[in-house]
Design a protein around this motif. Structure first.
Motif, mmCIF file in Angstrom:
data_model
loop_
_atom_site.group_PDB
_atom_site.id
_atom_site.type_symbol
_atom_site.label_atom_id
_atom_site.label_comp_id
_atom_site.label_asym_id
_atom_site.label_seq_id
_atom_site.Cartn_x
_atom_site.Cartn_y
_atom_site.Cartn_z
ATOM 1 N N GLY A 152 -20.579 12.821 13.314
ATOM 2 C CA GLY A 152 -20.946 13.454 12.055
ATOM 3 C C GLY A 152 -19.716 13.765 11.224
ATOM 4 N N PRO A 153 -19.915 14.247 10.006
ATOM 5 C CA PRO A 153 -18.792 14.528 9.106
ATOM 6 C C PRO A 153 -18.036 15.788 9.483
ATOM 7 N N VAL A 154 -16.744 15.799 9.182
ATOM 8 C CA VAL A 154 -15.883 16.967 9.407
ATOM 9 C C VAL A 154 -15.012 17.168 8.170
ATOM 10 N N VAL A 155 -14.480 18.381 8.033
ATOM 11 C CA VAL A 155 -13.689 18.736 6.855
ATOM 12 C C VAL A 155 -12.376 19.363 7.294
ATOM 13 N N TRP A 180 -17.549 20.356 11.807
ATOM 14 C CA TRP A 180 -16.269 21.042 12.101
ATOM 15 C C TRP A 180 -15.542 21.213 10.788
ATOM 16 N N THR A 181 -15.230 22.440 10.403
ATOM 17 C CA THR A 181 -14.478 22.700 9.181
ATOM 18 C C THR A 181 -13.324 23.644 9.518
ATOM 19 N N ARG A 182 -12.114 23.219 9.215
ATOM 20 C CA ARG A 182 -10.924 24.014 9.502
ATOM 21 C C ARG A 182 -9.971 23.951 8.314
ATOM 22 N N PHE A 207 -7.621 28.648 -10.269
ATOM 23 C CA PHE A 207 -8.354 27.543 -10.901
ATOM 24 C C PHE A 207 -9.114 26.721 -9.850
ATOM 25 N N GLN A 208 -10.405 26.619 -10.035
ATOM 26 C CA GLN A 208 -11.306 25.869 -9.166
ATOM 27 C C GLN A 208 -11.285 26.355 -7.707
ATOM 28 N N GLU A 209 -10.908 27.622 -7.521
ATOM 29 C CA GLU A 209 -10.980 28.191 -6.174
ATOM 30 C C GLU A 209 -12.441 28.338 -5.775
ATOM 31 N N PHE A 210 -12.737 28.017 -4.517
ATOM 32 C CA PHE A 210 -14.119 28.089 -4.045
ATOM 33 C C PHE A 210 -14.113 28.316 -2.542
ATOM 34 N N ASP A 211 -15.186 28.922 -2.048
ATOM 35 C CA ASP A 211 -15.321 29.147 -0.609
ATOM 36 C C ASP A 211 -15.831 27.857 0.034
ATOM 37 N N HIS A 212 -14.908 27.020 0.457
ATOM 38 C CA HIS A 212 -15.296 25.733 1.021
ATOM 39 C C HIS A 212 -15.927 25.859 2.408
ATOM 40 N N PHE A 213 -15.593 26.901 3.117
ATOM 41 C CA PHE A 213 -16.243 27.099 4.418
ATOM 42 C C PHE A 213 -17.747 27.303 4.226
ATOM 43 N N ALA A 214 -18.118 28.117 3.252
ATOM 44 C CA ALA A 214 -19.537 28.336 2.979
ATOM 45 C C ALA A 214 -20.175 27.065 2.407
ATOM 46 N N LEU A 215 -19.435 26.372 1.547
ATOM 47 C CA LEU A 215 -19.958 25.158 0.916
ATOM 48 C C LEU A 215 -20.366 24.118 1.943
ATOM 49 N N PHE A 216 -19.521 23.910 2.944
ATOM 50 C CA PHE A 216 -19.748 22.826 3.896
ATOM 51 C C PHE A 216 -20.453 23.278 5.176
ATOM 52 N N ALA A 217 -20.861 24.533 5.251
ATOM 53 C CA ALA A 217 -21.412 25.071 6.500
ATOM 54 C C ALA A 217 -22.602 24.280 7.015
ATOM 55 N N GLY A 218 -23.449 23.797 6.117
ATOM 56 C CA GLY A 218 -24.658 23.104 6.560
ATOM 57 C C GLY A 218 -24.522 21.612 6.706
ATOM 58 N N GLU A 237 -1.846 17.557 14.948
ATOM 59 C CA GLU A 237 -2.806 18.073 15.927
ATOM 60 C C GLU A 237 -4.167 18.320 15.283
ATOM 61 N N TYR A 238 -4.167 18.882 14.077
ATOM 62 C CA TYR A 238 -5.430 19.157 13.401
ATOM 63 C C TYR A 238 -6.148 17.871 12.977
ATOM 64 N N VAL A 239 -5.400 16.861 12.589
ATOM 65 C CA VAL A 239 -6.030 15.577 12.290
ATOM 66 C C VAL A 239 -6.714 15.040 13.541
ATOM 67 N N ASP A 240 -6.033 15.139 14.670
ATOM 68 C CA ASP A 240 -6.628 14.672 15.932
ATOM 69 C C ASP A 240 -7.879 15.473 16.275
ATOM 70 N N HIS A 241 -7.812 16.790 16.099
ATOM 71 C CA HIS A 241 -8.982 17.621 16.380
ATOM 72 C C HIS A 241 -10.160 17.219 15.495
ATOM 73 N N ALA A 242 -9.853 16.948 14.236
ATOM 74 C CA ALA A 242 -10.917 16.560 13.305
ATOM 75 C C ALA A 242 -11.596 15.277 13.761
ATOM 76 N N LEU A 243 -10.805 14.293 14.157
ATOM 77 C CA LEU A 243 -11.392 13.024 14.575
ATOM 78 C C LEU A 243 -12.118 13.143 15.899
ATOM 79 N N MET A 244 -11.623 13.980 16.802
ATOM 80 C CA MET A 244 -12.337 14.195 18.055
ATOM 81 C C MET A 244 -13.703 14.824 17.790
ATOM 82 N N ALA A 245 -13.744 15.766 16.862
ATOM 83 C CA ALA A 245 -15.019 16.402 16.534
ATOM 84 C C ALA A 245 -15.973 15.417 15.860
ATOM 85 N N ALA A 246 -15.445 14.598 14.940
ATOM 86 C CA ALA A 246 -16.296 13.670 14.187
ATOM 87 C C ALA A 246 -16.841 12.553 15.055
#
Length: 569
Positions: A151-154, A124-126, A109-120, A136-145
């Protein structure tokens, strides 16, 4: 102490100074954990608006805004505001629910390719696949953003993953990474020295400051550079407020607003004849340069920007790559080591010219700003608002004419005053959400949002959120029952318009009252000042529905001497 992944993420967000998440209850496990940790959930009505709220919050606070969304269609509605944030260099953390790993690639249900959705639209999308690495991943996200060009990260979070135990390996993470710029890189000293020499020796230099000055919080350094170098300074649309527009060296907003009656209209020749042009924190985009015609192709260009790919994109320039605040400070210091006699000698005449141009423009727009015509001229409404604004107030605008009225007819009365406009991608409908985000960033400030009736209809449901969450903002709707800027553009380009211009009548004041806000309909210019004063003092969510002229047009240079072509029977 054992934690679930959801609890580990909530703890990490708290460590980074996140006080609230724009959310709609999903991912549920995460939101329950966040609320238990003391993080407030701000329930939005649409993801599109929530992204704009997070964007504006970040612009004003210089702290990352966080949005949570369900997978599939909810996630898809985040794309537009993320695209704006990416173009405008604004960080945003988007936490997106995903289907459980066991259901992946099974048309869940509502499965979608979010990597493709947010590519542009994402830096940083992980996807979090290891429960022990949640923090650790939260920290990586904020370092990238928050690093480099923000810019935005996912971060993608499967529902079953959030419930798993998280036992991180290694030392406990303690850093707070929620603010930006996270790092302040400095430019090469050789480039700085060369830039200082060019400016000191120039006959008629000019500085054009963009939104990157605000992102870097470099307004103080910019004022110091202007004073030391006695440099005339214009801003782009997003740069408005970086310079005190009442100062003797301010040219106001230039960009594409150098037409008749535009703030920098009297200085078009001064800017065009500059022999050295210093860009700071700007993409040199179409609107910011009046379609790349604002300055001379024969000028020598210097470009300060944190993104090396923007330097030289549209103008070959001396590359001064680094954080704007660091680079401006270094440039000012280098400038002081040069002989500035030429700059000081030119200063009195330059200031007199700027003062004269300001007076010429004031006289040119006086009749419109005092007009008693009905429907109400937007210029009259802006003039009444401008007289009531304080230097600490924040003004936001929707795209289209709303941005043009704010940028052209309101005055930045201090260095660093904030005027937020969605000029990254210029999407319609973000005026009200921008106001909500700005007010959350600065609860002590009065926040005014100018929108058109076309854009307001995209998001008026968020009035209910503002009332429910007690986020008092003033929304001024220029109600002319049409897409006026679209109409004028079509009339100029084609001599006629399509049928997709006019709306039926809507009582926006009644819409506001239905959501629990104050709503006032204004049909006579004499009502403006009293209504504005009362709304600004009310401490409530207020909507002023101003019945405005559909024939008024902003001072875009493309409209010069074209007034007769903008009116279509």
């Amino acid at each position: 102490m054992s934690q679930t992944v959801a609890e580990a993420i909530a703890s990490a967000l708290l460590r980074h100074g996140v006080g609230f998440i724009f959310a709609q209850s999903n991912p549920t496990a995460l939101m329950l954990a966040a609320e238990a940790a003391g993080i407030r959930q701000l329930l939005y009505r649409t993801e599109n608006a929530a992204g704009a709220m997070a964007d504006a919050y970040s612009r004003v606070s210089n702290r990352i805004g966080v949005v949570a969304a369900q997978n599939g269609p909810a996630a898809a509605l985040m794309v537009a505001p993320m695209a704006e944030a990416l173009k405008a260099s604004i960080p945003m953390l988007v936490l997106v629910q995903e289907v459980p790993a066991s259901q992946r690639d099974r048309n869940a249900f509502q499965e979608f390719d979010h990597f493709a959705l947010f590519a542009g639209v994402s830096k940083w999308t992980r996807r979090l696949d290891d429960p022990d690495r949640a923090a650790e991943y939260v920290d990586h996200a904020l370092m990238a953003a928050n690093s480099g060009r923000p810019g935005p990260v996912v971060l993608l979070l499967a529902k079953d993953m959030l419930l798993q135990p998280s036992s991180p390996l290694g030392a406990e993470r303690r850093q707070a990474l929620g603010g930006f710029p996270l790092d302040r890189s400095r430019p090469q000293s050789e480039s700085v020295e060369e830039a200082a020499s060019l400016i000191a020796g120039a006959e008629s230099p000019v500085v054009i400051a963009g939104g990157g000055v605000h992102v870097s919080r470099a307004v103080g350094e910019l004022a110091r550079l202007m004073e030391v170098g006695q440099l005339p300074m214009a801003t782009t649309n997003m740069g408005k407020g970086a310079v005190d527009e009442t100062g003797p060296l301010s040219l106001g907003v230039a960009a594409n607003l150098t037409g008749e009656n535009g703030p920098a209209g009297p200085y078009r020749d001064l800017i065009a004849k500059a022999d050295v042009v210093l860009f700071i924190g700007t993409r040199t985009n179409e609107n910011g340069t009046d379609a790349w015609t604002l300055t001379s192709p024969d000028a020598t260009y210097i470009h300060i920007d944190v993104d090396p790919l923007e330097v030289g994109r549209n103008y070959e320039a001396l590359r001064v790559v680094g954080d704007a605040r660091s680079a401006i400070a270094d440039l000012t210091a280098a400038l002081e080591r040069n002989d500035l006699g030429k700059r000081r000698q030119c200063a009195p005449q330059l200031k007199a010219r700027i003062s004269s141009g300001r007076e010429v423009r004031s006289q040119a727009i006086a009749s419109m700003c005092r007009s008693d015509a009905t429907p109400i001229m937007p210029q009259r409404m802006m003039a009444d608002l401008d007289r009531l604004l304080r230097p600490e107030d924040i003004v936001v605008a929707d795209a289209s004419y709303s941005s043009a009225w704010v940028l052209s007819y309101l005055t930045a009365r201090r260095t660093g005053q904030r005027f937020l406009t969605p000029r990254g991608l210029a999407g319609l409908g973000w005026g009200l959400p921008f106001a909500i985000g700005a007010k959350l960033a600065r609860p002590d400030a009065r926040v005014v949002s100018l929108v058109g009736d076309g854009g307001f209809a995209h998001v008026w449901a968020e009035l209910e959120m503002a009332v429910r969450e007690n986020i008092p903002v003033l929304v001024i709707v220029l109600n002319n029952s049409q897409l006026a800027m679209q109409k004028h553009g079509e009339a100029l380009g084609f001599g006629r318009t399509t049928t997709g211009i006019d709306f039926g009548p809507v009582d926006h004041a009644a819409v506001a009252r239905s959501a629990g806000a104050e709503g006032v309909r204004i049909e006579n210019p004499a009502q403006l000042a009293p209504a504005l004063e009362q709304a600004l003092a009310s401490g409530k969510v207020c909507v002023l529905d101003v019945i405005s002229s559909a024939e008024a047009f902003a001072p875009l240079r493309i409209f010069d001497a074209q007034a007769d072509k903008l009116v279509v029977a």
